[in-house]
Design a protein around this motif. Structure first.
Motif, PDB file in Angstrom:
ATOM      1  N   VAL A   1       0.847  -1.203   0.000  1.00 33.35           N
ATOM      2  CA  VAL A   1       0.000   0.000   0.000  1.00 33.35           C
ATOM      3  C   VAL A   1       0.876   1.244   0.000  1.00 33.35           C
ATOM      4  N   ASP A   2       0.584   2.161  -0.911  1.00 30.63           N
ATOM      5  CA  ASP A   2       1.281   3.448  -0.956  1.00 30.63           C
ATOM      6  C   ASP A   2       0.446   4.424  -1.762  1.00 30.63           C
ATOM      7  N   LEU A   3       0.696   5.721  -1.538  1.00 30.75           N
ATOM      8  CA  LEU A   3       0.013   6.753  -2.314  1.00 30.75           C
ATOM      9  C   LEU A   3       0.600   6.903  -3.711  1.00 30.75           C
ATOM     10  N   ASP A   4       1.872   6.561  -3.866  1.00 30.88           N
ATOM     11  CA  ASP A   4       2.581   6.817  -5.117  1.00 30.88           C
ATOM     12  C   ASP A   4       2.457   5.623  -6.073  1.00 30.88           C
ATOM     13  N   PRO A   5       1.951   5.837  -7.293  1.00 34.93           N
ATOM     14  CA  PRO A   5       1.787   4.711  -8.219  1.00 34.93           C
ATOM     15  C   PRO A   5       3.113   4.086  -8.636  1.00 34.93           C
ATOM     16  N   GLY A   6       4.175   4.891  -8.728  1.00 29.12           N
ATOM     17  CA  GLY A   6       5.486   4.347  -9.068  1.00 29.12           C
ATOM     18  C   GLY A   6       5.986   3.376  -8.015  1.00 29.12           C
ATOM     19  N   ARG A   7       5.780   3.719  -6.746  1.00 30.55           N
ATOM     20  CA  ARG A   7       6.182   2.820  -5.659  1.00 30.55           C
ATOM     21  C   ARG A   7       5.341   1.537  -5.694  1.00 30.55           C
ATOM     22  N   ARG A   8       4.079   1.657  -6.033  1.00 27.27           N
ATOM     23  CA  ARG A   8       3.229   0.471  -6.105  1.00 27.27           C
ATOM     24  C   ARG A   8       3.690  -0.464  -7.227  1.00 27.27           C
ATOM     25  N   ARG A   9       4.095   0.099  -8.358  1.00 24.62           N
ATOM     26  CA  ARG A   9       4.611  -0.726  -9.450  1.00 24.62           C
ATOM     27  C   ARG A   9       5.885  -1.455  -9.019  1.00 24.62           C
ATOM     28  N   LEU A  10       6.748  -0.744  -8.306  1.00 26.73           N
ATOM     29  CA  LEU A  10       7.976  -1.375  -7.817  1.00 26.73           C
ATOM     30  C   LEU A  10       7.666  -2.530  -6.865  1.00 26.73           C
ATOM     31  N   ALA A  11       6.665  -2.346  -6.004  1.00 27.30           N
ATOM     32  CA  ALA A  11       6.312  -3.404  -5.058  1.00 27.30           C
ATOM     33  C   ALA A  11       5.892  -4.669  -5.789  1.00 27.30           C
ATOM     34  N   LEU A  12       5.181  -4.528  -6.891  1.00 23.42           N
ATOM     35  CA  LEU A  12       4.799  -5.697  -7.683  1.00 23.42           C
ATOM     36  C   LEU A  12       6.035  -6.377  -8.265  1.00 23.42           C
ATOM     37  N   GLU A  13       7.009  -5.581  -8.701  1.00 19.11           N
ATOM     38  CA  GLU A  13       8.255  -6.141  -9.213  1.00 19.11           C
ATOM     39  C   GLU A  13       9.042  -6.853  -8.114  1.00 19.11           C
ATOM     40  N   PHE A  14       8.906  -6.374  -6.881  1.00 20.23           N
ATOM     41  CA  PHE A  14       9.640  -6.954  -5.750  1.00 20.23           C
ATOM     42  C   PHE A  14       8.955  -8.190  -5.172  1.00 20.23           C
ATOM     43  N   GLY A  15       7.743  -8.495  -5.650  1.00 20.42           N
ATOM     44  CA  GLY A  15       7.092  -9.727  -5.210  1.00 20.42           C
ATOM     45  C   GLY A  15       5.723  -9.583  -4.587  1.00 20.42           C
TER      46      GLY A  15
END
Length: 354
Positions: A202-216
Protein backbone atom coordinates in the motif's frame (compact mmCIF):
# COMPACT_ATOMS: atom_id res chain seq x y z
CA UNK A 1 39.52 14.58 5.04
CA UNK A 2 36.16 15.77 3.71
CA UNK A 3 33.01 15.16 5.74
CA UNK A 4 29.35 16.20 5.57
CA UNK A 5 28.44 17.66 8.97
CA UNK A 6 25.02 18.38 10.46
CA UNK A 7 24.94 21.77 12.23
CA UNK A 8 21.20 22.42 12.33
CA UNK A 9 18.02 21.74 10.35
CA UNK A 10 18.67 22.53 6.66
CA UNK A 11 22.31 23.18 7.53
CA UNK A 12 24.59 20.43 6.22
CA UNK A 13 28.13 21.58 5.52
CA UNK A 14 30.84 19.82 3.55
CA UNK A 15 34.20 20.67 5.04
CA UNK A 16 37.58 19.45 6.18
CA UNK A 17 37.79 17.41 9.40
CA UNK A 18 40.86 16.10 11.21
CA UNK A 19 40.36 12.56 12.52
CA UNK A 20 42.26 11.24 15.51
CA UNK A 21 44.00 7.87 15.34
CA UNK A 22 41.86 4.79 16.14
CA UNK A 23 41.58 4.18 19.87
CA UNK A 24 41.28 0.84 21.69
CA UNK A 25 38.76 -1.40 19.94
CA UNK A 26 38.36 0.97 16.98
CA UNK A 27 39.23 0.83 13.29
CA UNK A 28 39.65 3.51 10.65
CA UNK A 29 37.45 2.82 7.66
CA UNK A 30 37.86 4.19 4.14
CA UNK A 31 34.20 4.69 3.21
CA UNK A 32 33.02 3.20 -0.07
CA UNK A 33 29.29 4.01 0.01
CA UNK A 34 26.86 5.53 2.49
CA UNK A 35 23.10 5.49 1.92
CA UNK A 36 20.79 8.39 2.69
CA UNK A 37 18.20 7.08 5.16
CA UNK A 38 14.76 8.43 6.01
CA UNK A 39 16.05 9.27 9.49
CA UNK A 40 18.85 11.32 7.89
CA UNK A 41 16.19 13.21 5.94
CA UNK A 42 14.21 13.86 9.12
CA UNK A 43 17.31 15.30 10.79
CA UNK A 44 18.03 17.44 7.74
CA UNK A 45 14.47 18.67 7.24
CA UNK A 46 13.45 19.57 10.79
CA UNK A 47 15.90 18.06 13.29
CA UNK A 48 17.33 17.48 15.72
CA UNK A 49 15.36 14.37 16.61
CA UNK A 50 18.07 11.92 17.62
CA UNK A 51 21.21 14.03 17.29
CA UNK A 52 22.56 15.02 20.74
CA UNK A 53 23.03 18.77 20.99
CA UNK A 54 23.94 19.75 24.53
CA UNK A 55 25.02 16.49 26.17
CA UNK A 56 27.29 14.03 24.36
CA UNK A 57 26.10 10.49 23.73
CA UNK A 58 27.52 8.23 26.48
CA UNK A 59 29.14 5.73 24.10
CA UNK A 60 30.24 7.93 21.18
CA UNK A 61 31.21 11.00 23.22
CA UNK A 62 29.78 13.11 20.36
CA UNK A 63 27.26 15.90 20.07
CA UNK A 64 26.36 18.30 17.26
CA UNK A 65 27.86 19.26 14.94
CA UNK A 66 28.52 15.73 13.74
CA UNK A 67 28.95 13.71 10.55
CA UNK A 68 25.72 12.05 9.41
CA UNK A 69 25.41 8.62 7.80
CA UNK A 70 24.79 5.17 9.28
CA UNK A 71 24.19 3.00 6.19
CA UNK A 72 27.79 2.47 5.13
CA UNK A 73 30.58 0.10 4.22
CA UNK A 74 34.22 0.32 3.20
CA UNK A 75 37.74 -0.98 3.69
CA UNK A 76 39.68 -1.11 6.96
CA UNK A 77 42.85 1.00 6.64
CA UNK A 78 44.07 1.29 10.26
CA UNK A 79 43.58 -0.53 13.57
CA UNK A 80 43.47 0.63 17.15
CA UNK A 81 44.94 -1.31 20.08
CA UNK A 82 43.26 -4.64 20.79
CA UNK A 83 41.71 -5.08 17.34
CA UNK A 84 42.22 -8.39 15.52
CA UNK A 85 45.16 -7.84 13.10
CA UNK A 86 43.50 -9.80 10.28
CA UNK A 87 40.88 -7.03 9.91
CA UNK A 88 43.43 -4.71 8.28
CA UNK A 89 42.63 -4.34 4.59
CA UNK A 90 39.31 -6.19 4.87
CA UNK A 91 36.16 -5.12 3.04
CA UNK A 92 33.43 -4.72 5.65
CA UNK A 93 29.84 -3.67 6.26
CA UNK A 94 29.00 -1.60 9.33
CA UNK A 95 26.20 -2.63 11.70
CA UNK A 96 25.87 0.86 13.14
CA UNK A 97 24.27 0.29 16.56
CA UNK A 98 26.26 1.36 19.59
CA UNK A 99 26.19 -1.11 22.48
CA UNK A 100 27.72 -1.03 25.93
CA UNK A 101 28.08 -4.80 26.26
CA UNK A 102 27.33 -4.61 29.99
CA UNK A 103 23.67 -3.70 30.56
CA UNK A 104 20.95 -6.31 31.13
CA UNK A 105 19.93 -6.25 27.46
CA UNK A 106 23.42 -6.58 26.03
CA UNK A 107 24.15 -9.47 28.38
CA UNK A 108 21.31 -11.53 26.88
CA UNK A 109 22.09 -10.59 23.27
CA UNK A 110 19.38 -7.93 22.84
CA UNK A 111 21.95 -5.29 22.00
CA UNK A 112 19.50 -3.24 19.93
CA UNK A 113 17.79 -2.46 23.27
CA UNK A 114 21.03 -1.42 24.99
CA UNK A 115 20.42 1.10 27.76
CA UNK A 116 22.84 3.43 25.92
CA UNK A 117 21.52 2.52 22.48
CA UNK A 118 22.30 4.81 19.58
CA UNK A 119 23.51 4.83 16.00
CA UNK A 120 26.81 5.90 14.55
CA UNK A 121 25.95 8.66 12.07
CA UNK A 122 23.13 9.97 14.28
CA UNK A 123 24.58 9.96 17.81
CA UNK A 124 28.20 9.85 16.66
CA UNK A 125 30.28 10.70 13.58
CA UNK A 126 29.27 8.48 10.67
CA UNK A 127 29.78 7.59 7.05
CA UNK A 128 29.18 10.71 4.95
CA UNK A 129 32.93 11.23 4.96
CA UNK A 130 36.01 9.91 3.25
CA UNK A 131 36.97 8.06 6.42
CA UNK A 132 35.20 7.04 9.64
CA UNK A 133 36.27 5.76 13.04
CA UNK A 134 34.17 2.71 13.85
CA UNK A 135 34.03 0.35 16.86
CA UNK A 136 35.35 -3.01 15.66
CA UNK A 137 32.29 -4.83 17.07
CA UNK A 138 30.18 -3.13 14.38
CA UNK A 139 32.08 -4.75 11.49
CA UNK A 140 31.04 -7.69 9.32
CA UNK A 141 33.49 -9.04 6.77
CA UNK A 142 32.23 -9.15 3.20
CA UNK A 143 32.81 -12.13 0.90
CA UNK A 144 34.36 -11.22 -2.45
CA UNK A 145 31.04 -11.96 -4.13
CA UNK A 146 29.25 -9.21 -2.17
CA UNK A 147 29.75 -5.77 -3.69
CA UNK A 148 30.04 -2.54 -1.74
CA UNK A 149 26.80 -1.35 -3.36
CA UNK A 150 24.97 -4.35 -1.93
CA UNK A 151 26.66 -3.89 1.44
CA UNK A 152 25.52 -0.26 1.66
CA UNK A 153 21.90 -1.46 1.63
CA UNK A 154 22.41 -4.05 4.36
CA UNK A 155 21.34 -1.63 7.09
CA UNK A 156 17.79 -0.95 5.80
CA UNK A 157 17.53 -4.65 4.88
CA UNK A 158 18.42 -5.45 8.50
CA UNK A 159 15.60 -3.18 9.70
CA UNK A 160 13.15 -5.08 7.48
CA UNK A 161 14.57 -8.47 8.48
CA UNK A 162 14.27 -7.71 12.21
CA UNK A 163 10.69 -6.48 11.75
CA UNK A 164 9.86 -9.80 10.07
CA UNK A 165 11.51 -11.63 12.97
CA UNK A 166 9.40 -9.66 15.44
CA UNK A 167 6.25 -10.89 13.70
CA UNK A 168 4.83 -14.41 13.64
CA UNK A 169 4.59 -14.36 9.83
CA UNK A 170 5.26 -17.72 8.16
CA UNK A 171 4.87 -19.17 4.66
CA UNK A 172 1.17 -19.57 3.92
CA UNK A 173 0.18 -16.46 5.88
CA UNK A 174 -0.89 -13.16 4.38
CA UNK A 175 0.60 -9.76 5.11
CA UNK A 176 0.22 -6.15 4.09
CA UNK A 177 2.96 -3.52 3.98
CA UNK A 178 1.90 0.11 4.43
CA UNK A 179 4.48 2.56 3.05
CA UNK A 180 6.74 1.61 0.15
CA UNK A 181 9.92 3.49 0.88
CA UNK A 182 13.15 1.46 1.05
CA UNK A 183 12.10 -0.36 4.25
CA UNK A 184 8.64 -1.20 2.91
CA UNK A 185 9.98 -2.49 -0.40
CA UNK A 186 12.59 -4.57 1.42
CA UNK A 187 9.84 -6.01 3.63
CA UNK A 188 8.07 -7.13 0.47
CA UNK A 189 11.27 -8.59 -0.97
CA UNK A 190 12.29 -10.45 2.19
CA UNK A 191 8.77 -11.70 2.95
CA UNK A 192 8.61 -13.20 -0.54
CA UNK A 193 12.03 -14.78 0.03
CA UNK A 194 10.61 -16.45 3.16
CA UNK A 195 7.87 -18.08 1.14
CA UNK A 196 5.03 -15.67 1.87
CA UNK A 197 2.94 -15.44 -1.31
CA UNK A 198 -0.01 -13.26 -0.32
CA UNK A 199 1.73 -9.90 0.12
CA UNK A 200 -0.32 -6.72 -0.29
CA UNK A 201 1.51 -3.43 -0.72
CA UNK A 202 0.00 0.00 0.00
CA UNK A 203 1.28 3.45 -0.96
CA UNK A 204 0.01 6.75 -2.31
CA UNK A 205 2.58 6.82 -5.12
CA UNK A 206 1.79 4.71 -8.22
CA UNK A 207 5.49 4.35 -9.07
CA UNK A 208 6.18 2.82 -5.66
CA UNK A 209 3.23 0.47 -6.11
CA UNK A 210 4.61 -0.73 -9.45
CA UNK A 211 7.98 -1.38 -7.82
CA UNK A 212 6.31 -3.40 -5.06
CA UNK A 213 4.80 -5.70 -7.68
CA UNK A 214 8.26 -6.14 -9.21
CA UNK A 215 9.64 -6.95 -5.75
CA UNK A 216 7.09 -9.73 -5.21
CA UNK A 217 3.84 -8.20 -3.97
CA UNK A 218 0.74 -10.06 -5.14
CA UNK A 219 -1.29 -6.83 -5.24
CA UNK A 220 -0.59 -3.13 -4.80
CA UNK A 221 -3.27 -0.77 -3.54
CA UNK A 222 -3.72 2.99 -3.40
CA UNK A 223 -3.34 4.31 0.14
CA UNK A 224 -5.90 7.04 -0.61
CA UNK A 225 -8.71 4.54 -1.24
CA UNK A 226 -11.37 5.23 1.44
CA UNK A 227 -12.43 1.56 1.26
CA UNK A 228 -8.87 0.29 1.73
CA UNK A 229 -9.37 -1.86 4.88
CA UNK A 230 -12.44 -3.53 3.34
CA UNK A 231 -10.56 -4.26 0.08
CA UNK A 232 -7.68 -5.77 2.00
CA UNK A 233 -10.01 -8.01 4.02
CA UNK A 234 -11.64 -9.17 0.79
CA UNK A 235 -8.31 -9.90 -0.89
CA UNK A 236 -7.07 -11.85 2.13
CA UNK A 237 -10.26 -13.88 2.62
CA UNK A 238 -11.40 -12.21 5.81
CA UNK A 239 -8.37 -10.30 7.03
CA UNK A 240 -4.57 -10.25 6.89
CA UNK A 241 -2.47 -12.18 9.37
CA UNK A 242 0.13 -9.41 9.77
CA UNK A 243 0.36 -5.74 8.85
CA UNK A 244 3.65 -3.84 8.74
CA UNK A 245 3.27 -0.09 9.32
CA UNK A 246 6.27 1.43 7.54
CA UNK A 247 4.79 4.81 6.63
CA UNK A 248 4.64 6.40 10.07
CA UNK A 249 1.21 8.01 10.00
CA UNK A 250 -2.01 7.95 11.98
CA UNK A 251 -4.07 6.96 8.96
CA UNK A 252 -1.92 4.00 7.97
CA UNK A 253 -1.92 2.70 11.54
CA UNK A 254 -5.72 2.89 11.60
CA UNK A 255 -5.95 1.09 8.26
CA UNK A 256 -3.46 -1.53 9.48
CA UNK A 257 -5.52 -2.32 12.59
CA UNK A 258 -8.77 -2.59 10.62
CA UNK A 259 -7.55 -4.85 7.82
CA UNK A 260 -6.51 -7.73 10.11
CA UNK A 261 -8.21 -11.01 10.87
CA UNK A 262 -9.04 -11.68 14.50
CA UNK A 263 -5.83 -12.52 16.33
CA UNK A 264 -3.72 -10.68 13.77
CA UNK A 265 -0.81 -8.36 14.49
CA UNK A 266 0.49 -4.96 13.47
CA UNK A 267 4.25 -4.42 13.55
CA UNK A 268 5.27 -0.77 13.89
CA UNK A 269 8.37 0.02 11.80
CA UNK A 270 7.81 3.61 10.63
CA UNK A 271 8.78 6.62 12.71
CA UNK A 272 5.85 8.52 14.25
CA UNK A 273 4.91 10.36 17.38
CA UNK A 274 1.66 10.23 19.34
CA UNK A 275 -1.21 8.31 17.75
CA UNK A 276 -4.73 7.22 18.66
CA UNK A 277 -6.45 3.88 18.16
CA UNK A 278 -9.66 2.16 19.15
CA UNK A 279 -8.63 0.03 22.13
CA UNK A 280 -12.02 -1.70 22.16
CA UNK A 281 -11.46 -2.87 18.59
CA UNK A 282 -7.98 -4.09 19.57
CA UNK A 283 -9.32 -5.96 22.62
CA UNK A 284 -12.46 -7.36 21.04
CA UNK A 285 -10.49 -8.87 18.14
CA UNK A 286 -7.51 -9.95 20.26
CA UNK A 287 -5.14 -8.04 18.01
CA UNK A 288 -1.46 -7.61 18.82
CA UNK A 289 0.37 -4.32 18.47
CA UNK A 290 4.12 -4.91 18.21
CA UNK A 291 7.10 -2.69 17.49
CA UNK A 292 10.53 -3.14 15.97
CA UNK A 293 13.62 -1.01 16.54
CA UNK A 294 16.90 -1.46 14.74
CA UNK A 295 18.06 -5.07 14.45
CA UNK A 296 20.05 -7.79 16.13
CA UNK A 297 21.81 -10.90 14.83
CA UNK A 298 20.60 -10.50 11.23
CA UNK A 299 23.66 -9.24 9.33
CA UNK A 300 25.28 -12.71 8.95
CA UNK A 301 22.04 -14.13 7.50
CA UNK A 302 21.66 -11.26 5.04
CA UNK A 303 25.31 -11.41 3.94
CA UNK A 304 24.91 -15.15 3.33
CA UNK A 305 21.80 -14.50 1.22
CA UNK A 306 23.73 -11.94 -0.83
CA UNK A 307 26.74 -14.20 -1.26
CA UNK A 308 24.55 -17.08 -2.44
CA UNK A 309 22.76 -14.90 -4.99
CA UNK A 310 19.34 -15.46 -3.41
CA UNK A 311 19.02 -11.78 -2.48
CA UNK A 312 19.67 -8.78 -4.75
CA UNK A 313 19.74 -5.50 -2.83
CA UNK A 314 20.99 -3.47 -5.80
CA UNK A 315 17.37 -3.35 -6.99
CA UNK A 316 16.58 -0.60 -4.47
CA UNK A 317 19.56 1.60 -5.46
CA UNK A 318 18.35 4.30 -7.83
CA UNK A 319 21.20 6.85 -7.75
CA UNK A 320 24.88 7.12 -6.76
CA UNK A 321 26.44 10.50 -5.97
CA UNK A 322 29.79 11.98 -5.09
CA UNK A 323 30.11 13.46 -1.60
CA UNK A 324 30.09 16.96 -3.12
CA UNK A 325 26.66 16.27 -4.66
CA UNK A 326 25.06 14.82 -1.54
CA UNK A 327 23.16 17.89 -0.34
CA UNK A 328 21.74 19.25 -3.59
CA UNK A 329 21.16 16.00 -5.51
CA UNK A 330 20.68 13.80 -2.47
CA UNK A 331 19.03 15.34 0.60
CA UNK A 332 17.20 18.20 -1.12
CA UNK A 333 16.12 16.06 -4.07
CA UNK A 334 14.80 13.22 -1.90
CA UNK A 335 12.46 15.60 -0.10
CA UNK A 336 10.79 16.31 -3.46
CA UNK A 337 11.47 13.39 -5.82
CA UNK A 338 9.49 10.29 -4.85
CA UNK A 339 10.87 8.32 -7.80
CA UNK A 340 14.16 7.85 -5.95
CA UNK A 341 14.32 4.88 -3.58
CA UNK A 342 17.83 4.47 -2.19
CA UNK A 343 20.47 7.09 -2.96
CA UNK A 344 24.07 6.13 -2.21
CA UNK A 345 26.91 8.59 -1.66
CA UNK A 346 30.44 7.55 -2.68
CA UNK A 347 33.01 9.57 -0.68
CA UNK A 348 35.99 7.61 -2.07
CA UNK A 349 36.04 7.52 -5.90
CA UNK A 350 38.73 4.81 -5.89
CA UNK A 351 36.26 2.44 -4.20
CA UNK A 352 33.35 3.25 -6.54
CA UNK A 353 31.70 0.40 -8.43
CA UNK A 354 30.12 0.51 -11.86
Amino acid sequence: MKALRWHAARDLRLGQVQLRRPGPGEVLLQVAYCGICGSDLHEYADGPHSIPQHVAHPLSGCRAPLTLGHEFCGQVVALGPGVEPSLLGQRVAVEPEYRCGECQYCRVGQYNLCESMGFIGLMGDGGFAEQALVPAYMLHRLPDSVSFKHAAVLEPAAVACHALNQSSLIAGDSCVVFGLGPIGLLLVLLARLRGVERIYAVDLDPGRRRLALEFGASAALDGADPQLPERLRQLSDGGCDTAFEAAGSQQTLSHALHCLRKGGAVVLVGLMGSVQFDAFHLLNNELRLLSSVGYRHVYPELIELLASGRLDLSRVVTRCLALEQAVEQGFKALLQDKSQIKVLVNPTPALAEA
